[in-house]
Design a protein around this motif. Structure first.
Motif, PDB file in Angstrom:
ATOM      1  N   GLU A  46      82.432  36.069  26.955  1.00 45.95           N
ATOM      2  CA  GLU A  46      83.112  37.222  27.551  1.00 45.95           C
ATOM      3  C   GLU A  46      82.379  38.536  27.288  1.00 45.95           C
ATOM      4  N   SER A  47      81.650  38.611  26.181  1.00 45.61           N
ATOM      5  CA  SER A  47      81.020  39.882  25.811  1.00 45.61           C
ATOM      6  C   SER A  47      79.511  39.893  26.020  1.00 45.61           C
ATOM      7  N   GLY A  48      78.954  38.809  26.536  1.00 50.69           N
ATOM      8  CA  GLY A  48      77.510  38.803  26.706  1.00 50.69           C
ATOM      9  C   GLY A  48      76.976  37.603  27.447  1.00 50.69           C
ATOM     10  N   ILE A  49      75.671  37.457  27.364  1.00 48.46           N
ATOM     11  CA  ILE A  49      74.946  36.332  27.951  1.00 48.46           C
ATOM     12  C   ILE A  49      74.502  35.448  26.795  1.00 48.46           C
ATOM     13  N   VAL A  50      74.784  34.155  26.884  1.00 46.58           N
ATOM     14  CA  VAL A  50      74.499  33.233  25.790  1.00 46.58           C
ATOM     15  C   VAL A  50      73.321  32.340  26.167  1.00 46.58           C
ATOM     16  N   PHE A  51      72.314  32.335  25.287  1.00 48.59           N
ATOM     17  CA  PHE A  51      71.132  31.492  25.453  1.00 48.59           C
ATOM     18  C   PHE A  51      71.106  30.446  24.348  1.00 48.59           C
ATOM     19  N   PHE A  52      71.073  29.176  24.745  1.00 52.28           N
ATOM     20  CA  PHE A  52      70.926  28.073  23.786  1.00 52.28           C
ATOM     21  C   PHE A  52      69.441  27.787  23.635  1.00 52.28           C
ATOM     22  N   LEU A  53      68.930  27.945  22.418  1.00 56.70           N
ATOM     23  CA  LEU A  53      67.529  27.649  22.125  1.00 56.70           C
ATOM     24  C   LEU A  53      67.446  26.185  21.716  1.00 56.70           C
ATOM     25  N   ASN A  54      66.984  25.361  22.630  1.00 58.71           N
ATOM     26  CA  ASN A  54      66.958  23.924  22.437  1.00 58.71           C
ATOM     27  C   ASN A  54      65.612  23.495  21.848  1.00 58.71           C
ATOM     28  N   ALA A  55      65.647  23.105  20.588  1.00 54.64           N
ATOM     29  CA  ALA A  55      64.454  22.595  19.907  1.00 54.64           C
ATOM     30  C   ALA A  55      64.709  21.147  19.510  1.00 54.64           C
ATOM     31  N   SER A  56      63.669  20.363  19.421  1.00 58.89           N
ATOM     32  CA  SER A  56      63.829  18.974  18.996  1.00 58.89           C
ATOM     33  C   SER A  56      64.200  18.942  17.518  1.00 58.89           C
ATOM     34  N   PHE A  57      64.924  17.913  17.109  1.00 58.34           N
ATOM     35  CA  PHE A  57      65.288  17.818  15.700  1.00 58.34           C
ATOM     36  C   PHE A  57      64.035  17.701  14.835  1.00 58.34           C
ATOM     37  N   ARG A  58      63.037  17.042  15.337  1.00 60.26           N
ATOM     38  CA  ARG A  58      61.776  16.914  14.582  1.00 60.26           C
ATOM     39  C   ARG A  58      61.200  18.291  14.237  1.00 60.26           C
ATOM     40  N   ASP A  59      61.157  19.186  15.222  1.00 62.23           N
ATOM     41  CA  ASP A  59      60.667  20.547  14.981  1.00 62.23           C
ATOM     42  C   ASP A  59      61.576  21.285  14.006  1.00 62.23           C
ATOM     43  N   ILE A  60      62.867  21.138  14.196  1.00 60.63           N
ATOM     44  CA  ILE A  60      63.829  21.815  13.327  1.00 60.63           C
ATOM     45  C   ILE A  60      63.669  21.330  11.886  1.00 60.63           C
ATOM     46  N   TRP A  61      63.600  20.023  11.707  1.00 60.13           N
ATOM     47  CA  TRP A  61      63.475  19.466  10.357  1.00 60.13           C
ATOM     48  C   TRP A  61      62.228  20.010   9.659  1.00 60.13           C
ATOM     49  N   ARG A  62      61.142  20.103  10.393  1.00 56.93           N
ATOM     50  CA  ARG A  62      59.903  20.634   9.824  1.00 56.93           C
ATOM     51  C   ARG A  62      60.107  22.062   9.306  1.00 56.93           C
ATOM     52  N   ARG A  63      60.924  22.839   9.986  1.00 57.57           N
ATOM     53  CA  ARG A  63      61.147  24.242   9.611  1.00 57.57           C
ATOM     54  C   ARG A  63      62.162  24.415   8.485  1.00 57.57           C
ATOM     55  N   ILE A  64      63.174  23.547   8.416  1.00 57.83           N
ATOM     56  CA  ILE A  64      64.283  23.798   7.487  1.00 57.83           C
ATOM     57  C   ILE A  64      64.288  22.934   6.235  1.00 57.83           C
ATOM     58  N   SER A  65      63.541  21.861   6.207  1.00 60.32           N
ATOM     59  CA  SER A  65      63.693  20.863   5.147  1.00 60.32           C
ATOM     60  C   SER A  65      63.520  21.411   3.734  1.00 60.32           C
ATOM     61  N   THR A  66      62.750  22.467   3.556  1.00 58.84           N
ATOM     62  CA  THR A  66      62.534  23.022   2.211  1.00 58.84           C
ATOM     63  C   THR A  66      63.179  24.400   2.019  1.00 58.84           C
ATOM     64  N   ASP A  67      64.033  24.810   2.941  1.00 59.75           N
ATOM     65  CA  ASP A  67      64.635  26.148   2.889  1.00 59.75           C
ATOM     66  C   ASP A  67      65.841  26.172   1.942  1.00 59.75           C
ATOM     67  N   VAL A  68      65.686  26.843   0.817  1.00 64.39           N
ATOM     68  CA  VAL A  68      66.760  26.902  -0.187  1.00 64.39           C
ATOM     69  C   VAL A  68      67.883  27.863   0.209  1.00 64.39           C
ATOM     70  N   ASN A  69      67.693  28.649   1.258  1.00 66.25           N
ATOM     71  CA  ASN A  69      68.717  29.598   1.690  1.00 66.25           C
ATOM     72  C   ASN A  69      69.673  29.011   2.728  1.00 66.25           C
ATOM     73  N   ARG A  70      69.589  27.729   2.943  1.00 66.12           N
ATOM     74  CA  ARG A  70      70.481  27.058   3.894  1.00 66.12           C
ATOM     75  C   ARG A  70      71.339  26.049   3.125  1.00 66.12           C
ATOM     76  N   PRO A  71      72.567  26.436   2.804  1.00 63.62           N
ATOM     77  CA  PRO A  71      73.416  25.570   1.976  1.00 63.62           C
ATOM     78  C   PRO A  71      73.608  24.169   2.544  1.00 63.62           C
ATOM     79  N   ILE A  72      73.789  24.072   3.852  1.00 58.92           N
ATOM     80  CA  ILE A  72      74.027  22.756   4.454  1.00 58.92           C
ATOM     81  C   ILE A  72      72.791  21.866   4.291  1.00 58.92           C
ATOM     82  N   VAL A  73      71.596  22.444   4.375  1.00 58.09           N
ATOM     83  CA  VAL A  73      70.363  21.669   4.205  1.00 58.09           C
ATOM     84  C   VAL A  73      70.271  21.141   2.780  1.00 58.09           C
ATOM     85  N   GLN A  74      70.619  21.987   1.823  1.00 61.27           N
ATOM     86  CA  GLN A  74      70.516  21.600   0.422  1.00 61.27           C
ATOM     87  C   GLN A  74      71.517  20.510   0.042  1.00 61.27           C
TER      88      GLN A  74
END
Length: 168
Positions: free
Chosen positions: A92-120
């Motif tokens: 209602e308040s804007g235009i929404v863009f879904f950034l679709n990345a493969s899980f493989r790419d995502i895993w490569r970026r987040i697997s060692t990120d200590v600032n993401r509680p769900i990952v840890q």
């Protein structure tokens, strides 16, 4: 012009693409997690530890309801599109863009990120299951889906700018 929302799973590039959009357009950029962290004067992991995920999700909804900037780019949290209320507020308040990345790419970026509680707190398999569970919500929330795999930040940002210009 309304807000430009970037949604997608953690690590899909919302913040990086939001910053690139800001650089190319001059439109103010805000990272929802950063804004909530500043408001609470706590890191996201501290908020999760002290108050829990449900409280954090409520903070995301309050951000969408009360954030004063109207014309801006917002990189949302990875779970913001899980709540139907949030999807409605964004659409209602804007235009929404879904950034679709493969899980493989995502895993490569987040697997060692200590600032993401769900990952840890999760295994790769659990995160992939969460990714698959959330993807339909991201698709449902979006006015546009942006394929990010194999594309540069500038290519993605230019595509978004093109869609924004067409959408107006």
């Amino acid at each position: 012009m309304k807000r430009i929302y970037l949604v997608g799973f953690m690590g899909c590039g919302k913040s990086a693409i939001g910053k690139r959009l800001h650089t190319l357009t001059g439109i103010p950029f805000f990272d929802m997690d950063h804004e909530i962290s500043e408001q609470m004067q706590m890191t996201i992991p501290e908020i999760f530890d002290q108050y829990g995920e449900l409280y954090f999700r409520q903070l995301e909804t309050e951000f969408l309801e009360k954030f004063p900037e109207e014309y801006c780019i917002v990189a949302t949290g990875g779970g913001v599109a899980v709540k139907e209320e949030n999807i409605q507020l964004m659409r209602e308040s804007g235009i929404v863009f879904f950034l679709n990345a493969s899980f493989r790419d995502i895993w490569r970026r987040i697997s060692t990120d200590v600032n993401r509680p769900i990952v840890q707190q999760s295994s790769r398999q659990e995160l992939e299951a969460l990714y698959k569970k959330r993807k339909p919500k991201y698709l449902h929330s979006a006015h546009f889906t942006v394929e990010t795999t194999g594309k540069s930040l500038t290519d993605i940002a230019e595509y978004i700018i093109f869609q924004i210009e067409r959408y107006q």
